[in-house]
Design a protein around this motif. Sequence first.
Motif, PDB file in Angstrom:
ATOM      1  N   VAL A  74       1.331  75.029 -38.297  1.00 41.83           N
ATOM      2  CA  VAL A  74      -0.069  74.421 -38.711  1.00 41.83           C
ATOM      3  C   VAL A  74       0.002  73.150 -38.952  1.00 41.83           C
ATOM      4  N   GLU A  75       0.821  72.492 -39.602  1.00 37.54           N
ATOM      5  CA  GLU A  75       0.822  71.134 -39.747  1.00 37.54           C
ATOM      6  C   GLU A  75       0.851  70.097 -38.421  1.00 37.54           C
ATOM      7  N   LEU A  76       1.676  70.648 -37.490  1.00 44.65           N
ATOM      8  CA  LEU A  76       1.629  70.100 -36.131  1.00 44.65           C
ATOM      9  C   LEU A  76       0.261  69.966 -35.511  1.00 44.65           C
ATOM     10  N   ARG A  77      -0.152  71.168 -35.683  1.00 47.27           N
ATOM     11  CA  ARG A  77      -1.690  71.558 -35.072  1.00 47.27           C
ATOM     12  C   ARG A  77      -2.559  70.775 -35.787  1.00 47.27           C
ATOM     13  N   GLU A  78      -2.627  70.714 -36.961  1.00 45.87           N
ATOM     14  CA  GLU A  78      -3.559  69.829 -37.729  1.00 45.87           C
ATOM     15  C   GLU A  78      -3.350  68.134 -37.189  1.00 45.87           C
ATOM     16  N   ALA A  79      -2.300  67.718 -37.462  1.00 45.66           N
ATOM     17  CA  ALA A  79      -1.720  66.332 -36.948  1.00 45.66           C
ATOM     18  C   ALA A  79      -2.113  65.964 -35.874  1.00 45.66           C
ATOM     19  N   CYS A  80      -2.163  66.997 -34.707  1.00 39.22           N
ATOM     20  CA  CYS A  80      -2.238  66.543 -33.384  1.00 39.22           C
ATOM     21  C   CYS A  80      -3.918  66.398 -33.202  1.00 39.22           C
ATOM     22  N   LEU A  81      -4.603  67.489 -33.812  1.00 39.98           N
ATOM     23  CA  LEU A  81      -6.030  67.429 -33.887  1.00 39.98           C
ATOM     24  C   LEU A  81      -6.770  65.971 -34.524  1.00 39.98           C
ATOM     25  N   LEU A  82      -5.928  65.476 -35.641  1.00 39.44           N
ATOM     26  CA  LEU A  82      -6.554  64.339 -36.118  1.00 39.44           C
ATOM     27  C   LEU A  82      -6.203  63.248 -35.044  1.00 39.44           C
ATOM     28  N   GLU A  83      -5.129  63.340 -34.565  1.00 41.59           N
ATOM     29  CA  GLU A  83      -4.715  62.281 -33.409  1.00 41.59           C
ATOM     30  C   GLU A  83      -5.801  62.208 -32.258  1.00 41.59           C
ATOM     31  N   LEU A  84      -6.126  63.508 -31.793  1.00 39.87           N
ATOM     32  CA  LEU A  84      -6.866  63.602 -30.938  1.00 39.87           C
ATOM     33  C   LEU A  84      -8.430  63.297 -31.259  1.00 39.87           C
ATOM     34  N   GLY A  85      -8.743  63.406 -32.530  1.00 39.83           N
ATOM     35  CA  GLY A  85     -10.140  63.091 -33.063  1.00 39.83           C
ATOM     36  C   GLY A  85     -10.125  61.564 -33.548  1.00 39.83           C
ATOM     37  N   ALA A  86      -9.121  60.776 -33.363  1.00 39.28           N
ATOM     38  CA  ALA A  86      -9.179  59.170 -33.832  1.00 39.28           C
ATOM     39  C   ALA A  86     -10.253  58.616 -32.734  1.00 39.28           C
ATOM     40  N   PRO A  87     -10.916  57.626 -33.475  1.00 35.79           N
ATOM     41  CA  PRO A  87     -11.734  56.800 -32.710  1.00 35.79           C
ATOM     42  C   PRO A  87     -11.065  56.137 -31.425  1.00 35.79           C
TER      43      PRO A  87
END
Length: 166
Positions: free
Chosen positions: A96-109
């Motif tokens: 789950v932590e990997l998924r959340e971190a990847c989503l944040l990177e993808l959602g970065a400006p």
Amino acid sequence: AVFGSLEPALPEAAILDLCAGSGGAAIEALSRGAGRAILVERDRGTCRVIAENLRRAGVADRARVVRADALAYLRGPAAADGPFDVVILDPPYAEVELREACLLELGAPDGPLGPDSLVVATGFGKLPPPRTAGLLRSMRERRFGETLVVFYRRAAAENALPPSGA
């Protein structure tokens, strides 16, 4: 069902398949008209399987396999390889932590997405992906048994919500 709903976005699309597994998602996208795909997988043996599956499907000329951790790839080479039109994020459910971190990177400006990009993330129904991650906003969810698939679109930076606690 997932690719049926993605089909309008696939013609000539640049696909990023994170935690690619056997490569099935990217192969399906390529077979439905995507222009190119990058498949990221950390296991060396699995990368060999992906390469063989791409060859057998006749789409190896439009794909590249990258042996790397998904998060490390997003924090490094993804910017030069993008922008991506469709991103598939399907890590092992326990990560789950990997998924959340990847989503944040993808959602970065400054992430590797274009303005109209789609992100499709999977998770175990009891540990669903978040509704927002940086500039990513959930627009639809589909449940397949215990699997929850969340479709995201990138919001304009001026419409982004402040981080929690801000």
